[in-house]
Design an enzyme around this catalytic site. Structure first.
Site, short mmCIF file in Angstrom:
data_model
loop_
_atom_site.label_atom_id
_atom_site.label_comp_id
_atom_site.label_asym_id
_atom_site.label_seq_id
_atom_site.Cartn_x
_atom_site.Cartn_y
_atom_site.Cartn_z
N ASP A 132 0.77 -1.26 0.00
CA ASP A 132 0.00 0.00 0.00
C ASP A 132 0.79 1.30 0.00
N CYS A 187 -15.22 -8.67 -17.28
CA CYS A 187 -16.34 -7.76 -16.95
C CYS A 187 -17.45 -7.88 -18.00
N CYS A 190 -21.21 -6.07 -18.30
CA CYS A 190 -21.70 -5.70 -16.96
C CYS A 190 -21.35 -4.24 -16.63
N CYS A 193 -21.20 -2.04 -11.10
CA CYS A 193 -20.46 -1.15 -10.18
C CYS A 193 -20.72 0.32 -10.54
N CYS A 197 -22.64 2.98 -7.85
CA CYS A 197 -21.85 3.99 -7.11
C CYS A 197 -22.72 5.22 -6.84
N CYS A 213 -15.20 10.04 -4.51
CA CYS A 213 -15.29 8.70 -3.92
C CYS A 213 -15.45 8.76 -2.39
N CYS A 240 -15.59 2.48 1.66
CA CYS A 240 -16.82 2.16 0.95
C CYS A 240 -16.58 0.89 0.13
N CYS A 243 -19.06 -0.61 -4.77
CA CYS A 243 -18.75 -1.07 -6.14
C CYS A 243 -18.15 -2.47 -6.15
N CYS A 247 -20.46 -6.57 -7.31
CA CYS A 247 -19.75 -7.24 -8.41
C CYS A 247 -20.06 -8.74 -8.41
C1 B12 Z 1 -4.72 6.04 -4.00
C2 B12 Z 1 -5.43 4.76 -3.63
C3 B12 Z 1 -6.80 4.84 -3.40
C4 B12 Z 1 -7.64 6.07 -3.76
C5 B12 Z 1 -7.86 6.08 -5.32
C6 B12 Z 1 -8.37 4.71 -5.84
C7 B12 Z 1 -8.27 4.48 -7.32
N1 B12 Z 1 -9.06 3.55 -7.83
O1 B12 Z 1 -7.46 5.12 -8.01
C8 B12 Z 1 -8.92 5.85 -2.90
C9 B12 Z 1 -8.73 6.54 -1.55
C10 B12 Z 1 -10.23 6.35 -3.52
C11 B12 Z 1 -8.86 4.34 -2.71
C12 B12 Z 1 -9.97 3.57 -2.43
C13 B12 Z 1 -9.91 2.20 -2.25
N2 B12 Z 1 -8.82 1.44 -2.13
CO1 B12 Z 1 -7.03 2.06 -2.51
N3 B12 Z 1 -5.29 2.48 -3.04
C14 B12 Z 1 -4.71 3.54 -3.50
C15 B12 Z 1 -3.23 3.31 -3.86
C16 B12 Z 1 -2.35 3.89 -2.75
C17 B12 Z 1 -2.81 3.89 -5.24
C18 B12 Z 1 -3.84 3.60 -6.35
C19 B12 Z 1 -3.55 4.38 -7.61
O2 B12 Z 1 -2.40 4.50 -8.00
N4 B12 Z 1 -4.59 4.93 -8.25
C20 B12 Z 1 -4.47 5.55 -9.54
C21 B12 Z 1 -5.11 4.64 -10.62
C22 B12 Z 1 -4.98 5.28 -12.01
O3 B12 Z 1 -4.36 3.43 -10.56
P1 B12 Z 1 -5.00 2.01 -10.08
O4 B12 Z 1 -5.97 2.24 -9.00
O5 B12 Z 1 -3.86 1.09 -9.80
O6 B12 Z 1 -5.82 1.55 -11.34
C23 B12 Z 1 -5.24 0.89 -12.48
C24 B12 Z 1 -6.32 0.46 -13.42
O7 B12 Z 1 -7.27 1.48 -13.50
C25 B12 Z 1 -5.50 0.28 -14.71
N5 B12 Z 1 -6.25 0.35 -15.95
C26 B12 Z 1 -7.38 0.98 -16.26
N6 B12 Z 1 -7.74 0.72 -17.53
C27 B12 Z 1 -6.83 -0.08 -18.06
C28 B12 Z 1 -6.73 -0.63 -19.31
C29 B12 Z 1 -5.63 -1.45 -19.61
C30 B12 Z 1 -5.53 -2.04 -20.96
C31 B12 Z 1 -4.63 -1.67 -18.63
C32 B12 Z 1 -3.45 -2.51 -18.93
C33 B12 Z 1 -4.77 -1.11 -17.35
C34 B12 Z 1 -5.87 -0.32 -17.07
O8 B12 Z 1 -4.46 1.25 -14.68
C35 B12 Z 1 -4.36 1.80 -13.36
C36 B12 Z 1 -2.90 1.85 -12.99
O9 B12 Z 1 -2.35 0.53 -12.87
C37 B12 Z 1 -3.17 1.73 -3.92
C38 B12 Z 1 -1.82 1.12 -3.48
C39 B12 Z 1 -0.75 1.26 -4.56
N7 B12 Z 1 0.42 1.68 -4.18
O10 B12 Z 1 -1.00 0.96 -5.72
C40 B12 Z 1 -4.34 1.31 -2.99
C41 B12 Z 1 -5.21 0.09 -3.39
C42 B12 Z 1 -5.48 0.21 -4.86
N8 B12 Z 1 -6.44 0.28 -2.64
C43 B12 Z 1 -6.97 -0.81 -2.25
C44 B12 Z 1 -8.24 -0.89 -1.60
C45 B12 Z 1 -8.55 -2.19 -0.87
C46 B12 Z 1 -9.14 0.19 -1.67
C47 B12 Z 1 -10.63 0.17 -1.28
C48 B12 Z 1 -11.34 -1.12 -1.59
C49 B12 Z 1 -10.78 0.51 0.22
C50 B12 Z 1 -12.22 0.71 0.65
N9 B12 Z 1 -13.00 -0.34 0.83
O11 B12 Z 1 -12.64 1.81 0.89
C51 B12 Z 1 -11.17 1.36 -2.14
C52 B12 Z 1 -11.59 0.89 -3.55
C53 B12 Z 1 -12.12 2.02 -4.40
C54 B12 Z 1 -11.93 1.70 -5.88
N10 B12 Z 1 -13.01 1.33 -6.55
O12 B12 Z 1 -10.80 1.77 -6.37
C55 B12 Z 1 -6.16 -2.04 -2.66
C56 B12 Z 1 -6.85 -2.71 -3.87
C57 B12 Z 1 -6.77 -4.23 -3.94
C58 B12 Z 1 -7.45 -4.73 -5.20
N11 B12 Z 1 -7.86 -5.99 -5.14
O13 B12 Z 1 -7.62 -4.07 -6.20
C59 B12 Z 1 -4.76 -1.38 -2.96
C60 B12 Z 1 -3.95 -2.09 -4.04
C61 B12 Z 1 -3.99 -1.38 -1.61
C62 B12 Z 1 -3.45 -2.75 -1.24
N12 B12 Z 1 -2.15 -2.91 -1.07
O14 B12 Z 1 -4.15 -3.72 -1.07
N13 B12 Z 1 -7.61 3.86 -2.87
S1 SF4 Z 2 -19.47 -5.08 -11.24
FE1 SF4 Z 2 -17.60 -6.33 -11.41
S2 SF4 Z 2 -17.87 -7.50 -13.31
FE2 SF4 Z 2 -19.37 -5.83 -13.34
S3 SF4 Z 2 -18.33 -4.18 -14.48
FE3 SF4 Z 2 -17.97 -3.82 -12.31
S4 SF4 Z 2 -16.01 -4.79 -11.89
FE4 SF4 Z 2 -16.75 -5.63 -13.84
S1 SF4 Z 3 -15.73 2.99 -3.31
FE1 SF4 Z 3 -17.89 3.70 -3.20
S2 SF4 Z 3 -17.85 5.86 -3.79
FE2 SF4 Z 3 -15.86 4.96 -4.39
S3 SF4 Z 3 -16.14 4.34 -6.52
FE3 SF4 Z 3 -16.69 2.54 -5.29
S4 SF4 Z 3 -18.93 2.74 -4.92
FE4 SF4 Z 3 -18.19 4.72 -5.66
#
Ligand code: B12
Ligand code: SF4
Ligand code: SF4
Length: 349
Positions: A132, A187, A190, A193, A197, A213, A240, A243, A247
């Site tokens: 993380d 996905c 579907c 999510c 939201c 969020c 939260c 989403c 799923c």
């Molecule tokens: C900042 C952060 C947040 C932020 C922003 C979340 C976000 N989705 O960006 C906030 C505070 C909102 C958040 C919330 C949550 N988080 Co958080 N968060 C992080 C953190 C520190 C960085 C994420 C990040 O870089 N975001 C920027 C986006 C652009 O990157 P990304 O989330 O990795 O998404 C990738 C995909 O979107 C992908 N992508 C999209 N389209 C496409 C298309 C193709 C072709 C490809 C190849 C890739 C791709 O590219 C992105 C970059 O890799 C990570 C830890 C880490 N160091 O990575 C944990 C992490 C992502 N979080 C985690 C968790 C558990 C949560 C929550 C579930 C907590 C909760 N219950 O409230 C929620 C989930 C919300 C959600 N739907 O994402 C876990 C996720 C585990 C998993 N199975 O995915 C992580 C990995 C922490 C951990 N070590 O376990 N989080």
């Molecule tokens: S609910 Fe799950 S399976 Fe459906 S679009 Fe979202 S991430 Fe994909």
């Molecule tokens: S964590 Fe909650 S508020 Fe954030 S994207 Fe998912 S459903 Fe929406």
């Protein structure tokens, strides 16, 4: 890499009984441009540390010069692997990952223990554990090592154990090739999510707008959310899961039964919030020791409690809220809640 080394590596990891693991070469991440674009659009809200991390995320060797590969670990948190003393909270919602001890401690410790074992097996090599908080793209590396696909909610999903899992990594100087192929995107058509939201935080292209969020607003900042967001918090106190709860891959794997539209028992909700608002910050800190809820701290939890009270029109808590009207952090949200008590159009009843 010769197969006897792979066998030794995998046997050592398997002894730790994580949900799953894999590994791949540590190079320029496939999704780095998506990350860059996300920052450029300001979707990171006030999490400015994510901008500072960009250079290292693009080239991990700037931080770990000897790194050649990354071992990625997935650990399910249903049921939670490390339970915490129960808090007197029944009707506020707490994200599932936070319903136990803080994974930044026990999971990191377990990963560190694995590093020690690996170091004794491969004395000349380097192993560094993280989860993380390190500047590494965790979902990206989980994807590149074949542990799952990016859902439309941006979470990493595996068809056999959904998305309710933590990700951890061990960056290493060992030279490893990808253990698995990339996971197919399952996905399909579907959109559950996106539709569920409540704040419309999920954008096209599997992106979350942190500015909208609930997870961001309840954990990462103590500021008062804007009007368009605050009314949709319902009873979320910390994080939260909506989403992910909707799923199909989680419903299938965890047999989730709770309906996300269930209304809380109002009397119990009042008791929960009363406890949070009356307890001193010092006492709250003591009771929360070891819990992830400490991230937002007693003041952050009180902010979230006041928002829930405002949204549910819990006028029984007026006196408790009034004590914070002049508080430097809680003043604004307390004024909002009192005004909400008078609002005939309040949406949550
Ligand atoms: C900042 C952060 C947040 C932020 C922003 C979340 C976000 N989705 O960006 C906030 C505070 C909102 C958040 C919330 C949550 N988080 Co958080 N968060 C992080 C953190 C520190 C960085 C994420 C990040 O870089 N975001 C920027 C986006 C652009 O990157 P990304 O989330 O990795 O998404 C990738 C995909 O979107 C992908 N992508 C999209 N389209 C496409 C298309 C193709 C072709 C490809 C190849 C890739 C791709 O590219 C992105 C970059 O890799 C990570 C830890 C880490 N160091 O990575 C944990 C992490 C992502 N979080 C985690 C968790 C558990 C949560 C929550 C579930 C907590 C909760 N219950 O409230 C929620 C989930 C919300 C959600 N739907 O994402 C876990 C996720 C585990 C998993 N199975 O995915 C992580 C990995 C922490 C951990 N070590 O376990 N989080
Ligand atoms: S609910 Fe799950 S399976 Fe459906 S679009 Fe979202 S991430 Fe994909
Ligand atoms: S964590 Fe909650 S508020 Fe954030 S994207 Fe998912 S459903 Fe929406």
């Amino acid at each position: 890499m010769i197969s006897s080394i792979i066998t030794r590596l995998e046997e050592t990891i398997k002894r730790f009984e994580f949900t799953n693991f894999s590994y791949t070469q540590l190079k320029r991440p496939l999704s780095i441009l998506i990350y860059k674009d996300w920052l450029k659009q300001g979707l990171n809200a006030e999490m400015t540390y994510l901008e500072k991390h960009l250079a290292i995320k693009a080239k991990p060797q700037t931080q770990w010069p000897s790194a050649k590969s990354v071992i990625v670990i997935a650990q399910n948190y249903i049921p939670h692997p490390s339970s915490h003393n129960p808090l007197p909270l029944n009707e506020v919602q707490i994200a599932k990952y936070a319903q136990g001890h803080d994974y930044h401690h026990w999971f990191l410790q377990k990963l560190d223990d694995l590093c020690k074992e690996l170091k004794s097996q491969f004395p000349g090599e380097d192993f560094v554990a993280m989860t993380d908080s390190a500047p590494i793209m965790e979902r990206n590396w989980a994807y590149e090592s074949g542990l799952g696909w990016f859902g439309k909610n941006s979470c990493l999903i595996n068809k056999d154990y959904g998305s309710f899992h933590f990700l951890g990594e061990i960056v290493t100087s060992l030279e490893l090739q990808a253990r698995k192929d990339l996971h197919h995107d399952l996905c399909g058509s579907c959109t559950k999510c996106i539709d569920a939201c409540p704040t419309m935080a999920i954008e096209e292209g599997k992106k979350i707008d942190a500015n909208k969020c609930i997870s961001y607003w309840t954990i990462e900042t103590r500021k008062t959310p804007p009007k368009s967001i605050i009314n949709n918090f319902t009873n979320w106190l910390f994080g939260c899961d909506i989403c992910q709860d909707v799923c199909p891959w989680n419903i299938k794997n965890f047999k989730l039964t709770k309906n996300i539209n269930n209304k809380p028992n109002v009397n119990q909700l009042v008791d929960d919030l009363h406890w949070l608002l009356q307890e001193s910050n010092h006492q709250l800190k003591k009771k929360l020791k070891g819990s992830p809820l400490l991230r937002t701290g007693p003041v952050g939890l009180k902010k979230n409690a006041i928002i829930i009270a405002g949204n549910f029109g819990l006028t029984q808590l007026k006196k408790n809220i009034c004590q914070y009207l002049n508080h430097p952090t809680l003043g604004e949200v307390s004024h909002w809640a009192l005004a909400e008590f008078e609002n005939p159009d309040r949406i949550t009843e």
